[in-house]
Structure formats: C-alpha cells, structure tokens
Motif scaffolding. Structure first.
Motif, PDB file in Angstrom:
ATOM      1  N   TRP A 134       0.863  -1.187   0.000  1.00 10.43           N
ATOM      2  CA  TRP A 134       0.000   0.000   0.000  1.00 10.43           C
ATOM      3  C   TRP A 134       0.901   1.239   0.000  1.00 10.43           C
ATOM      4  N   PHE A 136      -0.120   4.359  -0.780  1.00  6.17           N
ATOM      5  CA  PHE A 136      -0.877   5.544  -0.343  1.00  6.17           C
ATOM      6  C   PHE A 136      -0.638   6.763  -1.225  1.00  6.17           C
ATOM      7  N   ASN A 139      -4.511   7.021  -2.681  1.00  5.44           N
ATOM      8  CA  ASN A 139      -5.525   5.974  -2.589  1.00  5.44           C
ATOM      9  C   ASN A 139      -5.006   4.841  -1.714  1.00  5.44           C
ATOM     10  N   THR A 140      -5.868   3.842  -1.484  1.00  6.97           N
ATOM     11  CA  THR A 140      -5.503   2.709  -0.635  1.00  6.97           C
ATOM     12  C   THR A 140      -5.414   1.412  -1.444  1.00  6.97           C
ATOM     13  N   ASP A 142      -3.872  -1.761  -3.497  1.00 12.27           N
ATOM     14  CA  ASP A 142      -2.739  -2.664  -3.366  1.00 12.27           C
ATOM     15  C   ASP A 142      -1.930  -2.592  -4.657  1.00 12.27           C
ATOM     16  N   ASP A 149      -6.984  -4.399  -1.825  1.00  9.12           N
ATOM     17  CA  ASP A 149      -7.248  -2.965  -1.726  1.00  9.12           C
ATOM     18  C   ASP A 149      -7.942  -2.649  -0.406  1.00  9.12           C
ATOM     19  N   GLY A 150      -7.609  -1.490   0.148  1.00 10.55           N
ATOM     20  CA  GLY A 150      -8.206  -1.075   1.405  1.00 10.55           C
ATOM     21  C   GLY A 150      -9.318  -0.065   1.214  1.00 10.55           C
ATOM     22  N   LEU A 152     -11.058   3.385   3.219  1.00  6.18           N
ATOM     23  CA  LEU A 152     -10.958   4.372   4.297  1.00  6.18           C
ATOM     24  C   LEU A 152     -12.183   4.256   5.193  1.00  6.18           C
ATOM     25  N   TYR A 184      -0.896   8.822   4.529  1.00  6.63           N
ATOM     26  CA  TYR A 184      -2.173   9.016   5.223  1.00  6.63           C
ATOM     27  C   TYR A 184      -1.931   9.336   6.694  1.00  6.63           C
ATOM     28  N   ILE A 192      -7.880   2.035   7.983  1.00  8.15           N
ATOM     29  CA  ILE A 192      -8.069   1.446   6.657  1.00  8.15           C
ATOM     30  C   ILE A 192      -8.375  -0.032   6.854  1.00  8.15           C
ATOM     31  N   ASP A 338       3.000   5.330   5.738  1.00  9.87           N
ATOM     32  CA  ASP A 338       3.218   5.331   4.290  1.00  9.87           C
ATOM     33  C   ASP A 338       3.972   4.068   3.879  1.00  9.87           C
TER      34      ASP A 338
END
Length: 362
Positions: A134, A136, A139-140, A142, A149-150, A152, A184, A192, A338
C-alpha cells in the motif's frame, strides 16, 4: 727604441684561440644533451582516447534516460550525482591533454561508476513473497495487483460504556519526501480496512512501513489481524515497536527496545515473525530479536485486516465481555503511515537494509 715582435704576438694569439676550443665545445655538448634529456621527460599527450570517448557517450545516454526517485525502476538522487561526476571527469580527459595512463585511469573510473550506478536501480525486494503493498499515493489500492485494496473508514473511540464513532477518515498528507497527498494521517480512530484473505494470514510474515508518530500512546495500533488472536503490531507508550503473535505453541509479546520511533519524525520500521523469532528493525538496523516458537496462527474465523485500528468496527461488541471482539477501550494510531509492505516470509537483514536505502529520503 722599442721593437715590436709581430710574429710572437700572432703566435700567442693563435695559441690563445686554440685554448678556447675545448671549453666552448664542451659547453655546447652539455647544452645539446640537456635539451635532449628535457625532451625525453616531456609527457606524451598523444594518447588513444577512442575507448574512453565511446564509453562516455554510452554512459551519458544511460544517465539521460534514468529517472530520479524512489519508485521501482528509478534511481536515488545520490546515485545520479555520483555518475554525473564520473561522466564529467571522463569528458574533461577526453577533450584535454592527458597521458595514456591518465586516460586509462579515467576509463577504469567511469566503468566502476557505471557498474555501481546499475546496482543502485531500485528493484522490488523479495518480489515473489510480496503479498500486498500500500503506497498511499492518494488511494488505498494494493500496488502488487494482488487485489488487497483497502477502504478508508471511520473508527470507534471511547470505552464500551461510553463509545462513539470518531467521525473522520484517514486524511491524505505530506510524505517524508515533502510530497503532498502521498501518505495518510490517522486520528480519532480513523483506519483502513482490508478484506480478509488467507494470503494475509501467512505462517511467516514481515511488515515494512514508514511511520511518523503524532504523539506517544499506549495503544498506537499500526496493523492488526484479530489482535492477539492472530497478530497485532503497534507502538507502546514509550514508542518502542511491539508485536503480539499467536502461534500453536503460545502467544508471544515482544518489543524493539532499544529501537524506538521519534515523535514528529519519519522512521522506517520492520517486524518479522513466524520463523521461530520476532525481529525488529528501525531505519534499516536490527534492534532486537527474540525467540517465539511456532508459526503464525491460522485464524479460524476470518477477520479483516485493520491498518491503524485494533479491530474492524463492524464486528465490535460493546456488551458481551466474553466475545473475542469485545470493545473495552479505544486502540488506534495517532500519526502518519506510508509505503506499507506485507510479506509471507521473514525478510533478511540485507533485504531490510535494501528496502530502507531504496525508500529513505536523500
């Protein structure tokens, strides 16, 4: 009456001239020899520079096509600075008056610099074992393409009897390079959430990430997979890294003392576990390693991975104290994160150092 003998005078003058011949020719011979000797000691500047010129042009092209940065395929700033210095030196020798030995030295120096530069190209570390990444960058997602993918999320704060939703999401913030929107910031329970996958529950794991702690906090949770029923990676109140790992043998608590995070500054942190030990690294240096028998426990009930929280809020219980998901008090991260890397192997010290060198600010 004075009588002058002109014949005697002529003979004496002739003898005088004859006496001058030896020192005159001696001096002339010495002068000629010295001149020849000086010419022999003059440097020979008629060097063959074709190989140096050809290599210089080739390396210049490599330099011009290289990109400076910290992403895969790029080169650290210092690596490009060092190569440029070698190119400039080679160019000066190619265009100036230098001996063959000096030309050969410049050629060897440029070859060494080019080889060293090639080794500094940023490549993925342990790519085949990288489960998720990730970055960052606004966006979150992968970045491995593995689909982890994460999302928020807002999180719960307070206690079981007096809890509430923190009401804010993780906020895009400035990263360690001063680039806005490339990290983030977490506060008020924001986190997340990444959907559970067996790939995120490996027997052996490593977590690499950059942390900027906002304030010291006893339950500064970084990543958690069902807390102590799986694993939890956090900071303690003294800012030591802390890992709890459940294995079939036991549940282990280990910390990174003496390695710790500094409030208000970016630091690189790595933990490896499940290979018979829990090992911590801070800024590329191993700070502590302790035994922890067994591999990581396989969850019997899937629980989503939480980044910045103790548990996903959707499974929390505020009344059943016997529930493994009982919410006793808030446990969330306060600060910025990060470049999180999640591996299904124990990274070696060399691999950790390579990640740190690739990702650290110049």
């Amino acid at each position: 009456m004075l009588t002058v003998n002109f014949n005697a005078i002529k003979m004496n003058f002739k003898n005088y001239k004859s006496s001058l011949k030896f020192p005159f020719y001696l001096l002339l011979a010495v002068a000629i020899f010295t001149s020849c000797k000086d010419d022999a000691n003059l440097p020979d500047y008629t060097a063959n520079k074709s190989s140096l010129t050809q290599l210089t042009d080739s390396v210049k092209q490599v330099y011009n096509q290289s990109a400076e940065g910290h992403d895969i395929g790029q080169y650290p700033k210092q690596a490009r600075v060092q190569l440029k210095s070698a190119i400039d030196l080679a160019s000066a020798v190619s265009s100036g008056a230098y001996t063959q030995e000096e030309v050969n030295n410049a050629l060897a120096n440029l070859r060494r610099a080019a080889t060293a530069f090639g080794a500094r190209k940023i490549e993925e570390v342990a790519a085949s074992n990288l489960v998720a990444k990730w970055l960052f960058k606004g966006n979150t997602a992968d970045a491995t393409g593995n689909g982890h993918d994460g999302t928020l999320m807002t999180g719960i704060i307070g206690t079981a009897d007096n809890h509430r939703d923190g009401g804010i999401l993780p906020v895009a913030t400035t990263d360690r390079f001063g680039q806005t929107g490339n990290a983030y910031a977490f506060d008020q329970g924001a986190y997340i959430e990444v959907p559970y996958s067996a790939a995120l529950n490996p027997q052996v794991l490593s977590i690499s990430l950059w942390i900027n702690v906002k304030e010291a906090f006893a339950d500064n949770y970084l990543l958690s997979l069902n807390k102590w029923n799986g694993f939890k990676f956090q900071l303690q109140s003294d800012n030591f890294l802390f890992m709890t790992l459940k294995t079939p043998a036991a549940t282990y608590d280990r910390d990174s003392n003496p390695g710790k995070m500094e409030v208000g500054a970016w630091h690189h942190a790595v933990v490896t576990a499940g290979n018979g030990a829990i090992t911590f690294y801070v800024d590329g240096v191993q700070t502590r390693s302790e035994s922890a028998a067994g591999t990581a426990f396989a969850l019997t009930t899937p629980v989503n991975l939480a980044i910045g929280q103790i548990l996903p809020k959707g499974i929390l219980s505020f009344t059943d104290k016997t529930s493994p998901f009982y919410f006793s008090s808030a446990a969330f991260f306060k600060g910025s994160m990060d470049d999180i890397r999640y591996y299904n192997k124990a990274l070696t010290a060399d691999e950790v150092l390579k990640i740190y060198n690739n990702e650290k600010p110049d």
